[in-house]
Scaffold this motif. Structure first.
Motif, PDB file in Angstrom:
ATOM      1  N   LEU A   1      -5.786   1.798 -12.569  1.00 11.74           N
ATOM      2  CA  LEU A   1      -6.694   1.047 -11.707  1.00 11.74           C
ATOM      3  C   LEU A   1      -7.909   0.743 -12.560  1.00 11.74           C
ATOM      4  O   LEU A   1      -8.614   1.653 -12.999  1.00 11.74           O
ATOM      5  CB  LEU A   1      -7.074   1.881 -10.477  1.00 11.74           C
TER       6      LEU A   1
ATOM      7  N   GLN B   1      -1.188   7.693  -6.349  1.00 12.35           N
ATOM      8  CA  GLN B   1      -0.511   6.417  -6.545  1.00 12.35           C
ATOM      9  C   GLN B   1      -1.527   5.283  -6.575  1.00 12.35           C
ATOM     10  O   GLN B   1      -2.289   5.104  -5.641  1.00 12.35           O
ATOM     11  CB  GLN B   1       0.498   6.179  -5.420  1.00 12.35           C
TER      12      GLN B   1
ATOM     13  N   ASP C   1      -0.055  -6.489 -12.141  1.00 12.45           N
ATOM     14  CA  ASP C   1      -0.435  -5.218 -12.769  1.00 12.45           C
ATOM     15  C   ASP C   1       0.564  -4.827 -13.856  1.00 12.45           C
ATOM     16  O   ASP C   1       1.775  -4.847 -13.643  1.00 12.45           O
ATOM     17  CB  ASP C   1      -0.522  -4.107 -11.718  1.00 12.45           C
ATOM     18  N   GLN C   2       0.038  -4.478 -15.015  1.00 11.85           N
ATOM     19  CA  GLN C   2       0.838  -4.103 -16.178  1.00 11.85           C
ATOM     20  C   GLN C   2       0.843  -2.590 -16.345  1.00 11.85           C
ATOM     21  O   GLN C   2      -0.187  -1.941 -16.190  1.00 11.85           O
ATOM     22  CB  GLN C   2       0.247  -4.744 -17.439  1.00 11.85           C
ATOM     23  N   LYS C   3       2.007  -2.052 -16.696  1.00 12.85           N
ATOM     24  CA  LYS C   3       2.113  -0.611 -16.925  1.00 12.85           C
ATOM     25  C   LYS C   3       1.591  -0.249 -18.314  1.00 12.85           C
ATOM     26  O   LYS C   3       1.668  -1.029 -19.256  1.00 12.85           O
ATOM     27  CB  LYS C   3       3.574  -0.159 -16.833  1.00 12.85           C
TER      28      LYS C   3
ATOM     29  N   LYS D   1      -7.833  -0.532  -3.129  1.00 12.90           N
ATOM     30  CA  LYS D   1      -8.237  -0.435  -4.537  1.00 12.90           C
ATOM     31  C   LYS D   1      -9.734  -0.177  -4.661  1.00 12.90           C
ATOM     32  O   LYS D   1     -10.159   0.638  -5.464  1.00 12.90           O
ATOM     33  CB  LYS D   1      -7.852  -1.714  -5.307  1.00 12.90           C
TER      34      LYS D   1
ATOM     35  N   PHE E   1       0.630   3.356 -14.069  1.00 12.95           N
ATOM     36  CA  PHE E   1      -0.271   2.292 -13.632  1.00 12.95           C
ATOM     37  C   PHE E   1      -1.719   2.755 -13.695  1.00 12.95           C
ATOM     38  O   PHE E   1      -2.021   3.922 -13.444  1.00 12.95           O
ATOM     39  CB  PHE E   1       0.080   1.823 -12.219  1.00 12.95           C
TER      40      PHE E   1
ATOM     41  N   ILE F   1      -0.319  -1.242  -6.465  1.00 12.65           N
ATOM     42  CA  ILE F   1      -0.018  -2.241  -7.492  1.00 12.65           C
ATOM     43  C   ILE F   1       0.256  -3.601  -6.882  1.00 12.65           C
ATOM     44  O   ILE F   1       0.693  -3.721  -5.732  1.00 12.65           O
ATOM     45  CB  ILE F   1       1.155  -1.810  -8.396  1.00 12.65           C
ATOM     46  N   GLU F   2      -0.032  -4.624  -7.677  1.00 15.84           N
ATOM     47  CA  GLU F   2       0.221  -6.011  -7.336  1.00 15.84           C
ATOM     48  C   GLU F   2       1.088  -6.611  -8.440  1.00 15.84           C
ATOM     49  O   GLU F   2       1.241  -6.003  -9.505  1.00 15.84           O
ATOM     50  CB  GLU F   2      -1.107  -6.754  -7.191  1.00 15.84           C
TER      51      GLU F   2
ATOM     52  N   ASP G   1      -5.004  -6.384 -17.699  1.00 14.11           N
ATOM     53  CA  ASP G   1      -3.685  -6.851 -17.272  1.00 14.11           C
ATOM     54  C   ASP G   1      -3.382  -8.220 -17.894  1.00 14.11           C
ATOM     55  O   ASP G   1      -2.273  -8.455 -18.385  1.00 14.11           O
ATOM     56  CB  ASP G   1      -3.601  -6.926 -15.742  1.00 14.11           C
TER      57      ASP G   1
END
Length: 195
Positions: free
Chosen positions: A138, A172, A179-181, A5, A136, A175-176, A146
């Motif tokens: 970053l 890509q 993490d919110q879309k 990240k 997603f 994600i963890e 989030d």
């Protein structure tokens, strides 16, 4: 994961920093048009077209949201700006009208003063370092948006919209679980729906 990240974040922000003033100005105009197009059917779902909208005051080389703030205000929409109190904690939002004075918050961000009304937005525009076509984003590493999306989605239906330059797209985002879309991503070139 965090090393990936950090690398992606640094690389994306370095590319964003290379955008010229002229390119940034044109992109802000196109982003505003695309955002108004995207918002029209979303806002129509609210009684009297009265959705509460949160934008952010741009910093560094973020795409300029001020033309969008002005346009939405001229259309009569209630606008708020986020207030950051703590990393990894949800934001709060205070009403903002173009022309209001902003104060420097504890993290150096331009924020409405404490005498402005608190607002719980229905539509939240979020800045980002990078995004992918899965929805997603970053962010900058603080987990603030989030946490905010999680809190508000537990209370009501919200629409989360990322704003970025097209060049901030990556293949890509790592994600963890927290993490919110996003529901939408808007650039100067297109509107991407993830719903």
């Amino acid at each position: 994961m965090s090393d990936d990240k950090q690398f992606l974040r640094r690389h994306s922000l370095e590319r964003r920093d290379l955008i010229t003033h002229e390119e940034a100005h044109q992109a802000a105009q196109e982003l505003t048009k695309n955002s108004l197009t995207c918002l029209k059917p979303i806002i129509a779902l609210y009684p009297s077209n009265n959705a509460l909208i949160s934008l952010y005051w741009p910093i560094r080389s973020e795409i300029n949201t001020r033309p969008l703030i002005d346009a939405l205000s001229l259309l009569g929409h209630t606008i708020s700006l986020p207030i950051m109190h703590q990393v990894k904690q949800p934001l709060v939002f205070r009403k903002f009208v173009p022309g209001d004075d902003l104060v420097k918050g504890p993290y150096g961000l331009s924020e409405p003063s404490d005498d402005k009304a608190l607002i719980e937005p229905d539509i939240i525009f979020a800045p980002l370092a990078a995004f992918d076509r899965r929805g997603f984003r970053l962010g900058y590493g603080g987990g603030i948006y989030d946490a905010t999306f999680t809190k508000l989605r537990n209370r009501k239906k919200i629409t989360a919209i990322g704003l970025a330059y097209a060049l901030q797209e990556i293949d890509q985002v790592p994600i963890e679980p927290h993490d919110q879309k996003l529901d939408y991503l808007i650039t100067e070139r297109e509107i991407i729906s993830f719903s």
